[in-house]
Design an enzyme around this catalytic site. Structure first.
Site, PDB file in Angstrom:
ATOM      1  N   GLU D 222       0.828  -1.206   0.000  1.00 31.07           N
ATOM      2  CA  GLU D 222       0.000   0.000   0.000  1.00 31.07           C
ATOM      3  C   GLU D 222       0.865   1.260   0.000  1.00 31.07           C
ATOM      4  O   GLU D 222       0.355   2.361   0.076  1.00 31.07           O
ATOM      5  CB  GLU D 222      -0.907   0.004   1.233  1.00 31.07           C
ATOM      6  CG  GLU D 222      -2.121  -0.892   1.087  1.00 31.07           C
ATOM      7  CD  GLU D 222      -1.765  -2.364   0.946  1.00 31.07           C
ATOM      8  OE1 GLU D 222      -0.988  -2.861   1.780  1.00 31.07           O
ATOM      9  OE2 GLU D 222      -2.239  -2.994  -0.012  1.00 31.07           O
ATOM     10  N   ASN D 306      -0.479  -7.816  -3.575  1.00 30.78           N
ATOM     11  CA  ASN D 306      -1.210  -7.063  -4.586  1.00 30.78           C
ATOM     12  C   ASN D 306      -0.294  -6.106  -5.334  1.00 30.78           C
ATOM     13  O   ASN D 306       0.691  -5.645  -4.786  1.00 30.78           O
ATOM     14  CB  ASN D 306      -2.329  -6.269  -3.915  1.00 30.78           C
ATOM     15  CG  ASN D 306      -1.785  -5.269  -2.916  1.00 30.78           C
ATOM     16  OD1 ASN D 306      -1.201  -5.655  -1.907  1.00 30.78           O
ATOM     17  ND2 ASN D 306      -1.934  -3.994  -3.182  1.00 30.78           N
ATOM     18  N   ASP D 348      -7.290  -5.368  -4.810  1.00 26.64           N
ATOM     19  CA  ASP D 348      -6.360  -5.664  -3.722  1.00 26.64           C
ATOM     20  C   ASP D 348      -6.421  -7.126  -3.301  1.00 26.64           C
ATOM     21  O   ASP D 348      -6.397  -7.441  -2.117  1.00 26.64           O
ATOM     22  CB  ASP D 348      -6.630  -4.752  -2.503  1.00 26.64           C
ATOM     23  CG  ASP D 348      -5.650  -5.007  -1.370  1.00 26.64           C
ATOM     24  OD1 ASP D 348      -4.459  -5.219  -1.676  1.00 26.64           O
ATOM     25  OD2 ASP D 348      -6.063  -5.013  -0.203  1.00 26.64           O
TER      26      ASP D 348
END
Lengths: 338, 177, 658, 621, 201
Positions: D222, D306, D348
């Site tokens: 992220e 991801n 994700d």
């Protein structure tokens, strides 16, 4: 009286003749099939409307030339003359209707012609409007050949190109009059504009839908080039940014990554990865700065970085407060990003 | 009467609105560089703490343009990545009334500029001072500390939380959404 | 028409029974005009219908002429403000890269210019003219719902002040007069600027709607006996159709602006594309109002043109039926072509072509009107006086504007000229040419009726030629610069594009146009005090407003005329047939049937009241507060309800009780 | 209101014409939970034996030396003192406060007579002496990680456990250090700095020690971090090899031995060409989950996280080698095969879940397989020698995709649920946190069932513009989660591996964010976020015993044989993690997008639990 | 200009009821413009519904019972409303007073339902565009209910005063009846749009 009206008409006609003179960003100086079709349409409508207008004016003014007769009884009307007039009015109305039907058909077919321009477009370019610049993305099936740049759109001359336009903030409108009519960039919608430039050249365009403080300074350039030149340009643009060549430029590079520049801008090959401001990877290869506000030059770069709010008040580029040396260094670096 | 109404109106509005609508895009001269760090705690030895010496930051807080700029920058500079739209995530929530490092705009400014040890990065030199003030003003607005009449309302994105004008009224309606 | 006709079927049998039971107060009677001589009749009527002197009396007045005069003057002031903002913009644009006005102020200026001209000048002034003329032309003593009419003026005045005070406070709307979302939405329109736009629009449209309702009812129910539908003056027809268009169009803009303020104030998502809203919905709703708006401004002007042409060509307008039908069909068609403002939004191609056709279609009824006028003029032997000069100016410019309108209706062509100075030129040709020139002509035409004095013909001719030349110099080149690629709403433009000289020329034209209005103002002020006395009917025109004195008395007509012809004064040269039997001690007027205008009821017209002003203040305060808090609606409801009850509660006047 | 949404989500998932295959599968899932329960159990008991490879799962020694119990990641203990019949008598043996009130995701380790626990940041390592009453602290080790690391740790500052090897405890700290500590004394042996928090790199995973190498991967998908896995020498901590999961083949350690099964994974430098220019440098693909090891094949298996940012518009292409699984040679790191669960991930769907290595008969042939309940909602059965997908069946409501094309291996994406900039796509199931996130499942060879703790949620998503600014989040997605069909936000599902369908499923109000452990006593343990520690029957799912702990449980339960010879069960209680961030981070429930949208679905968690950090150990009286 | 009497109006009644009175026409005009407002709001609702892949957005359709109850109440109220109208035309004071009280109560009844319905709605106005349009439609109609009930209430009080003994007041009662019909008539399409259109699929 008559003479005056005449001279006004003549003046108007002269101005219309002059209209073709200012070619840059003019709808009357078509450089592509769409604009050509439209320019023809404009001239045709204008000619027809002028004729109609002159006729109406003639009918209006001619009775004035007659000598005023003594005023009769306002209510005594000659029935036959009234009927005659009615016939003329009805005829005029029919002529009007006929002209309108003709014009409607004409625009319908022109519209069809426009729609056919890009049916075989090989190149798709995604244009995203931002307050107040254009993000340009060349789509490609191979992801690593997708190119993102800003404000200037290179296209191969003589080939139809498909623009997919949208916006992430407010409504903008993409308009390059020499090549095509305008199309709005609307958040939540995707519109498609096909255009084609017949010959190589630089065509200026401008946002045509009011989009806030700097609507006036939101320009774009379409640069049509022969296919080989275009291909070379595309290849060149896909390279990461040039490494700084001088110590000053190196300092500028370091400063760029340390100071606020890095928060919004992207320079390929460095950690600067901002997407909310124009991509600067090859900024020095562009013709202008700040969406067509300033010509690209060292001086203008420095002026723009030093005081963007003086040049384009309200734009999102902040005054960052660099001292002279820092400014020079950053300019030296950016200038090298060909 | 005809003359009285506009007078009263204008007087009222002058008092209420003038600065709120000003769109100064180069406000840096209004403030110093913000070098005087603000105390972040209410606890101070030796009796009563002196009043805040510099209240110029109020210019940012009461100004709708600066608040809206702050909101834009909050997303642009990825503040929202950690603090979401005020509810928090990697970083603490900003829309509640809990302030780890002081609730004054100066403290928030210092937090953004210098960072805080438990994860808040320092944006010194990365964000121009004006914009830090704008961000700080917006952060305070998130918890209802800026005049609501100047504070931005909902986003044109996914609704992150009930609109600003709804927040205090949830109780009136008898339940929270 | 005999008395027997009038009494036919007009009895109220059940009510008489009720009256006998005591459920109705016994009908009171008072002095009637039947036997009164002219002098004492006028004394009675003057006392009954007067506006009480003093400030309270002035604020309570419900006389349609007084309200209309206030309306006219206020609208004229807003015209000046709008004009000044235009001149300021033109000076900024007179050369490339001028730094006189920054973008922030410039954007407020053009927004205020548009908002003022559209909402605070054009619509109010045509309605104000209607408020003044319609009751006179249909031969009644006051407009229907006179208190509502007074209320609407206060609303309008405070709405206009609201806009301009916010301009002075740097919080004027800055997103254009049509205020597209998302630019005006909560995210991209910080501060209260767009809220001011939204609430000010809602607010002033309340006043337009109220006037429209009053006008409709006046025309339908208060016509003089005998003025059947085919004898209504064309101007009144135009106002009737306009009022209907207002009734069906204005709610659209109120809905739009209300949706906008809801989005901004309480966080609804109507225009938020992310949460299921749509930004184009705003445009659909707005232009559903916005296009009829043009005809709201233009249709009354056609009525004025008809009146002027008839008077100067010395014959009724050719093709009365055709004129009326074209008015009605324009009114209808104006609702069917809003999409031609949205051709550049990427609508489906076939739908767009449909709207091309419908947009072109409206040229047919408009063409019919033009042809009929030309036929009228062709037949007559017009004497060129200032009003007619302006009508000629109207033909010259409006036809040109209409023809460029045909160009804009073409989808592909519109894609090149949309949102450029070509469009700016077009709609100024249509609005100034189609509405302001007739309005100016109408001013010269009806000024004698309103003030009792003629306007200076010499200054008038100067005014016309300055305005005409200035206007064309300012706006004709805009067509060209638009085709050269100049978008509208730019606060500056670069040198390289070569628009400098032509813009300088445009600015010069704008200054000339502005000067012509200075001259006009001088003429107005001078003539109002020193003009030659006009007499009842200086132009020897045929409609009823010329049957009474100039200026008309508070009761308009000492006795209600009985109409036998569409140009009553031409049909009844020497003596005017009148109706008698009305009471003179109370504000009694005649209610007639809708189609045939048989007199039906003697109803009382409302007396002066201060409550409409209070109600307007309550509504105004609510709207002002609503910019800051949605609770304004709750807090404002009480005062509004109280003022409305005060307004409607009977005070014991005979007018209230019967 | 929320209740309403649940119903709506349910009707949409099941009733929409376009989603018929999914609806059918969903029907299966739900039906199976009730009607087919008995049949499934019967079949699993009588069916052909499914066992982990013996080399990866040696006979149980009563210890728990790595979080997954063994290299095959079965989380299965052969201890059978606690049975279905007596589990109801379990009682607390002792508790221990870790002193850290953040999400406790770690599995305690038991080696010899000592228990080792590693806490969330500040990653304190405790050793408890099990021989003494009350298990007093033997030593503790404080690595003092950089506090700033908390600012770049997505989704709470958790640590998923340590690993024991050869007299040392290996674990990672949030600020990017891998540390070896002497298991007897608590003295540090080596400390290698491998992650840079200034670009957002953290380490939360539990290391796995294979053939003298400590395998560690980074977190930060992220934050625009480029994912890698490193092998550190267990002896001195030097980096033996590093394999990146994006970028040129040389850096991904793709060489001539690389033989992916599917065409979509074949090609040169796909880690570069399947990304827009430069995007792979900040493209995620982190390794923060579980690694398994097959000694026979000499392969390690690890998932990749991801791709970053979440907003897929910013990274057109397949985004290799993210959201997939690599088989690598542990000695060199050389990739052997790769399979991508979710090419061009839209939601994700990290691919980092545990893979259970099993040997079984599939369609009449003995196969070496790898079972993996994946975040995108499917239980995959892969041939672990080649990476071929044998089956992929959803184990809960899925509408973001319509199945897996077994010919091409490609996930069939549902175009209606494709997200992008500026548009909100509603009711995507499963959520960004997946039908199942990191929480590891357990496999019992006795029942042939895989016990999957998982989520049942859907979400609304909207892509937004995002800047890459090093060291700040790089997500570009507004998310708002809602409960899934049925309204239960979590479930505990027993999956019949042989039949590739659920045997039974238990509904839980909150996501089941804890791991599971299965025992030979036919008892399965897991915890809930309310704080219940539950024991259920391995065969029927019947609730046999539960105990309310001081905080929500998101840790991994273990079971071991104590010095006294009895069987113990241990679990850490302490709510947190992504799902519990609302409590551990004290987030504001009014913001639907808080904690990347998880807060919206967990608004009531604050009402049922508070932060904590306590070890609970149970035994029979 | 000279005048000659051509008609004698002295025998005309001093008030008219229904279409004979200007107030009735004014009421009609206001209905027209408010009706346009309703139509446009409903149009906006349908427009957004048409654009959306699903409708309602993210929630089940609203509980129709409050709406159905309101519909039944409103439809039922039309009967006494028209009885009231007949008495108003006959200028019968006592029945008109009773009728007005009944109509006031029948006006308040749906408001009571609304009072409970708003907080119990399936969605808030600031959740998404569906919620916004739902609240707008319901709010628009509720506003009309409130204003009309207020109007009826004031008129009721008025009819109990000496001002009530006037033909004009009876005319006002007739107009009030007329307007109530409008409030009922506008509700029906909104009722279908709000509660039944989302259930059509």
């Amino acid at each position: 009286m008559n003479r005056l009206v005449c001279s006004v008409c003549c003046g108007a006609a002269c101005m219309l003749l002059l209209a073709g003179c200012s070619g840059w960003q003019s709808a009357l100086d078509p450089k592509g099939p769409a604009a050509g079709e439209l320019a023809w349409l404009i001239w045709f409508f204008t000619a027809l409307c002028t004729v109609v207008w002159l006729l109406v004016m003639a009918v209006l003014i001619l009775p004035l030339a007659r000598r005023p007769a003594p005023v009769g009884d306002p209510l005594v009307l000659d029935a036959a003359a009234e009927r005659g007039k009615m016939r003329i009015v009805v005829a005029a109305l029919a002529a009007t209707a006929l002209i309108l039907v003709g014009l409607t058909l004409l625009s319908y077919f022109a519209n069809r012609t426009l729609a056919a321009i890009g049916s075989d477009a090989a190149l798709t370019i995604r244009v995203t409007g931002h307050q107040w610049w254009w993000e340009v993305r060349y789509e490609n099936d191979q992801p690593n050949r997708i190119l993102t740049t800003a404000n200037e759109i290179h296209i191969p001359a003589g080939e139809p190109v498909r623009l997919v336009v949208t916006s992430t903030d407010v409504i903008h409108s993409f308009w390059v009059p020499n090549l095509s009519g305008k199309l709005d960039l609307i958040p939540g919608h995707e519109n498609v504009l096909d255009l084609k430039a017949d010959k190589p050249g630089v065509y200026r365009g401008q946002c045509a839908e009011f989009c806030g403080a700097q609507h006036a300074n939101m320009s774009t350039f379409i640069i049509a080039e022969p296919r080989p030149v275009f291909d070379a340009w595309l290849k060149d643009q896909l390279r990461p940014a040039a490494a700084p060549v001088s110590t000053e430029a190196q300092t500028g590079h370091d400063l760029f990554l340390k100071r606020p520049c890095v928060m919004c801008h992207k320079i390929g090959g460095t950690i600067a990865g901002g997407t909310v401001a124009p991509d600067l990877t090859h900024i020095a290869s562009r013709r202008t700065l700040a969406a067509g506000t300033l010509a690209m030059s060292r001086g203008n770069l420095a002026a723009w970085i030093a005081d963007p709010q003086g040049i384009k008040p309200g734009a999102h580029m902040p005054v960052v407060g660099l001292n002279g040396d820092e400014l020079n260094a950053i300019v030296a670096y950016l200038e090298g990003l060909k | 009467m005809n003359r009285g109404l506009p007078c009263v109106l204008s007087a009222m509005l002058v008092l209420a609105a003038c600065q709120r609508e000003e769109r100064d895009t180069r406000p840096q001269s209004a403030l110093g560089s913000g070098d005087q760090p603000a105390a972040v705690t209410a606890l101070e030895p030796g009796g009563q703490r002196p009043a805040s010496s510099n209240n110029k930051a109020g210019v940012f807080e009461a100004n709708a343009f600066h608040l809206s700029e702050g909101k834009r920058l909050f997303n642009w500079f990825n503040c929202s990545g950690c603090h979401a739209n005020g509810g928090g995530g990697m970083g603490p929530a900003l829309m509640d009334q809990k302030w780890l490092y002081g609730s004054s705009i100066e403290s928030i400014h210092a937090t953004i500029r210098d960072g805080r040890p438990n994860g808040m990065p320092s944006f010194r030199d990365k964000i121009p001072d004006d914009q830090i003030w704008e961000l700080a003003a917006f952060v305070r607005a998130l918890s209802g500390n800026a005049p609501k009449s100047a504070a931005p309302s909902r986003d044109d994105d996914m609704m992150p939380h009930p609109s600003e004008n709804r927040l205090p009224d949830a109780a009136t309606l008898g339940k929270s959404p | 028409m005999s008395s027997a006709d009038l009494a036919h079927g007009r009895d109220l049998a059940p009510q008489r029974a009720a009256a006998q039971k005591g459920d109705l107060a016994p009908e009171r009677d008072g002095p009637r005009d039947t036997g009164l001589d002219d002098a004492s009749l006028e004394r009675w009527l003057a006392r009954t219908w007067q506006t009480v002197p003093g400030i309270i009396g002035a604020l309570s007045s419900v006389d349609h002429k007084i309200v209309a005069r206030r309306y006219l003057i206020t609208a004229f002031v807003f015209l000046c403000l709008g004009g000044l903002s235009a001149v300021a913009m033109r000076i900024q644009l007179s050369g490339p890269e001028r730094g006189l006005i920054g973008p922030d102020r410039y954007n407020q200026l053009f927004t205020m210019h548009g908002v003022t001209m559209m909402f605070l000048f054009a619509v109010p002034i045509v309605q104000a003219t209607g408020i003044y003329l319609v009751p006179l032309m249909v031969g009644t003593r006051n407009i229907a719902f006179p208190r509502l009419n007074a209320f609407s003026f206060w609303i309008y005045l405070s709405g206009g002040l609201f806009a301009w005070v916010s301009f002075a406070l740097d919080m004027a709307p800055d997103v254009g007069w049509f205020s597209y979302v998302p630019l005006s939405g909560p995210e991209f329109g910080p501060g209260k600027r767009s809220d001011v736009w939204a609430q000010m629009i809602t607010y002033t449209e309340v006043s337009s709607l109220a006037v429209a309702v009053a006008t409709i009812v006046t025309v339908l129910k208060q016509r003089a006996p005998g003025m059947s539908l085919d004898k209504i003056p064309l101007y009144v027809w135009a106002m009737l159709v306009t009022s209907f268009v207002i009734v069906f169009a204005m709610p659209a803009v109120m809905i739009t602006s209300t949706f906008l303020i809801l989005d901004r104030l309480v966080g609804t998502h109507i225009f938020n594309p992310a949460e299921g809203g749509d930004v184009l919905l705003f445009q659909h709703l707005f232009w559903f109002f916005g296009h009829p708006e043009v005809y709201i401004i233009f249709l009354p002007a056609t009525g004025m043109v008809s009146s002027i042409i008839a008077a100067f060509a010395r014959r009724p307008v050719f093709g009365y039926l055709g004129m009326v039908l074209s008015l009605i069909s324009v009114g209808f068609l104006s609702f069917g072509l809003w999409v031609h403002h949205m051709f550049a939004t990427g609508l489906p191609k076939l739908g767009a072509s449909f709207f091309t056709a419908s947009s072109m279609l409206i040229a047919i009824p408009n063409g019919l009107q033009i042809f009929c006028w030309l036929a009228t003029l062709w037949d007559g032997r017009p004497i060129i006086r200032t009003p007619l000069l302006f009508v000629f100016g109207f033909f010259f410019t409006f036809v040109a504007g209409g023809l460029t309108g045909v160009m804009l209706a073409s989808v592909p062509l519109d894609l090149q000229v949309h949102d450029t100075y070509f469009v700016t030129a077009h709609f100024h040709y249509v609005l100034i040419g189609g509405s302001v020139f007739p309005l100016l002509g109408a001013t010269y035409f009806w000024f004698p009726k309103i003030t009792g004095r003629m306007m200076s013909e010499r200054l008038g001719r100067w005014h016309f030629w300055l305005a005409f030349i200035g206007f064309n110099a300012a706006f004709f080149p805009m067509h060209i610069v638009g085709l050269w690629g100049m978008p509208r709403r730019v606060y500056t433009y670069p040198v390289e594009l070569g628009w400098g000289n032509i813009n300088l020329f445009i600015t010069a034209g704008a200054v000339v146009l502005f000067l012509s209005f200075v001259l006009f103002t001088i003429n107005l002020v001078y003539s109002a005090s020193r003009g030659a006395p006009a007499g009842d009917n200086p132009w020897n025109a045929g409609t009823l407003e010329w049957a009474t004195s100039s200026p008309p008395p508070s009761y308009n007509f000492a006795r209600i005329p009985v109409v036998t012809h569409s140009e009553p004064l031409w049909a009844e040269r020497d003596t005017l047939p009148v109706a008698t039997g009305l009471r003179v001690d109370v504000r009694e007027l005649v209610i007639s049937t809708v189609a045939e205008a048989y007199p039906d009821v003697r109803e009382k017209s409302a007396t002066p009241s201060i409550w409409p002003l209070f109600a307007a203040l309550a509504v105004g305060a609510t709207f002002l507060y609503s910019i800051f808090s949605p609770w304004a609606v709750v807090w404002g409801a009480g005062p509004i309800a109280i003022t409305l009850i005060g307004w409607f509660w009977p005070k014991g006047d005979p007018e209230d009780e019967e | 209101m929320r209740k309403g949404r649940q119903v709506a989500a349910k009707t949409r998932v099941s009733a929409k014409g376009g989603n018929r295959p999914i609806a059918a599968r969903l029907g299966w899932t739900l039906l199976a939970g009730f009607a087919l329960m008995t049949a499934a159990v019967a079949q699993s008991l009588s069916g052909p034996a499914i066992n982990p490879p013996a080399a990866a799962a040696p006979p149980d020694d009563g210890q728990w030396a790595m979080p997954a119990k063994n290299y095959a990641s079965t989380r299965y203990s052969e201890l059978a003192e606690i049975t279905e019949d007596n589990v109801k008598n379990l009682q607390v043996a002792f508790t221990f406060s870790t002193g850290v009130n953040k999400g406790q995701e770690a599995a305690p380790l038991v080696v010899g007579n000592t228990m080792y626990i590693v806490t969330p940041f500040p990653n304190i390592l405790y050793a408890l002496d099990l021989t003494k009453p009350g298990a007093p602290m033997k030593w503790k080790f404080e690595p003092n990680p950089e506090p700033a690391a908390q600012g770049v740790a997505c989704c709470d500052v958790v640590n998923r456990g340590a690993a024991f090897f050869d007299g040392r405890i290996y674990f990672n700290t949030l600020d990017g250090h891998a540390i070896a500590v002497d298991a007897a004394t608590g003295k540090p042996v080596w400390n290698t700095h491998i992650g840079n928090i200034n670009i957002g790199e953290t380490i939360t995973m539990a290391p796995l020690v294979v053939k003298g190498k400590v395998l560690v991967g980074n977190s930060g998908g992220e934050m625009g971090v480029r994912g890698w896995i490193k092998a550190l020498d267990a002896g001195d901590g030097h980096v033996v090899w590093t394999a990146y999961n994006t970028g040129p083949d040389a850096e991904v350690l793709i060489g001539p031995d690389f033989k992916p099964h599917y065409d979509m994974d074949k090609g040169k430098d796909l880690g570069v060409t399947s990304w827009p220019p430069d995007a792979w440098k900040i493209g995620g693909g982190n390794v923060w989950g579980w690694i398994s090891y097959d000694p026979d094949l000499n392969l390690i298996f690890h998932g990749t996280g991801n791709p970053g940012p979440w907003n897929p518009d910013l990274r057109p292409g397949d985004n290799k080698w993210t959201a997939g699984i690599f088989a690598r040679d542990p000695d060199t790191g050389a990739a052997k095969w790769f399979y991508q669960w979710t090419p061009h991930d839209l939601h994700d769907y990290d691919g980092i879940n545990e893979q259970v290595l099993l040997d079984m008969t599939w369609q009449g042939k003995p196969r070496k397989v790898l079972v993996r309940p994946e975040r995108n909602g499917y239980v995959y059965l892969l041939d672990r020698t080649t990476g071929e997908v044998l089956s992929a069946v959803p184990f809960g409501p899925v509408n973001s995709s319509k199945g897996v094309d077994l010919k091409t291996g490609r996930l069939i994406v549902n175009p209606d649920k494709k997200t992008g900039t500026g548009k909100v796509v509603r009711d995507i199931c499963p959520t960004a946190s997946g039908l199942k996130d990191w929480q590891p499942s357990a496999f019992s060879p006795k029942t042939g069932l895989l016990y999957i703790p998982h989520n049942n949620m859907c979400m609304d998503e909207e892509g937004v513009e995002v800047n890459y600014i090093a060291g700040t989040p790089y997500v570009g997605m507004n998310v708002r989660m809602i409960p899934g069909p049925g309204g239960n936000r979590g479930a505990f599902t027993a999956w019949d591996v042989a039949a590739a369908k659920p045997a039974w499923s238990l509904k839980e109000n909150f996501p089941v964010w804890s791991g599971a452990v299965a025992t030979a006593g036919n008892v399965v343990f897991y915890g809930t976020m309310e704080g219940w520690f539950k024991a259920v029957s391995a065969r029927t799912g019947e609730l046999l015993w539960q105990f309310k702990t001081s905080s929500g449980i998101i840790g991994q339960p273990i079971t071991y044989r104590g010095p006294d010879g009895h069987q113990y069960v241990a679990v850490l209680s302490g709510v947190g993690g992504w799902a519990g961030a609302i409590v551990s981070g004290d987030l504001d429930p009014r913001d639907a997008t808080a904690a990347l949208g998880f807060v919206n679905v967990m608004k009531d968690l604050k009402d049922v639990t508070t932060p904590g950090g306590t070890l609970y150990v149970f035994r029979l009286p | 200009m000279k005048q000659r009497p051509a008609a004698d109006l002295s025998k005309l009644p001093t008030f008219g009821i229904g279409p004979r009175s200007p107030t009735w026409w004014g009421t009609l005009a206001f209905m027209a413009l408010e009706g346009t407002g309703f139509a446009l709001a409903a149009g906006a609702y349908l427009y957004l519904a048409y654009l959306s892949p699903e409708w309602p957005l993210g929630v089940p359709p609203p509980n129709h019972w409050p709406g159905t109850i309101v519909t039944l109440l409103l439809l039922a109220s039309v009967v006494p409303n028209h009885i009231l109208n007949r008495y108003a035309e006959a200028c019968a004071m006592v029945p008109v007073r009773i009728g007005l009280i009944v109509m006031t109560l029948l006006g308040i009844a749906p408001l009571v339902v609304r009072w409970f319905e708003f907080p119990a709605l399936n969605i808030y106005w600031d959740t998404n565009a569906y919620g916004s349009m739902l609240w707008v439609l319901l709010g628009l109609h509720t506003t009309h209910l409130i204003t009309d009930v207020g109007d009826t209430l004031v008129l009721t009080v008025l009819m109990f005063t000496r001002h009530g003994y006037s033909g004009r007041r009876f005319g006002d009662v007739g107009d009030n009846v007329f307007y109530w019909d409008f409030v009922v008539a506008t509700w029906i399409p909104i009722y279908l749009l709000i509660y039944w259109m989302p259930r059509l699929d």
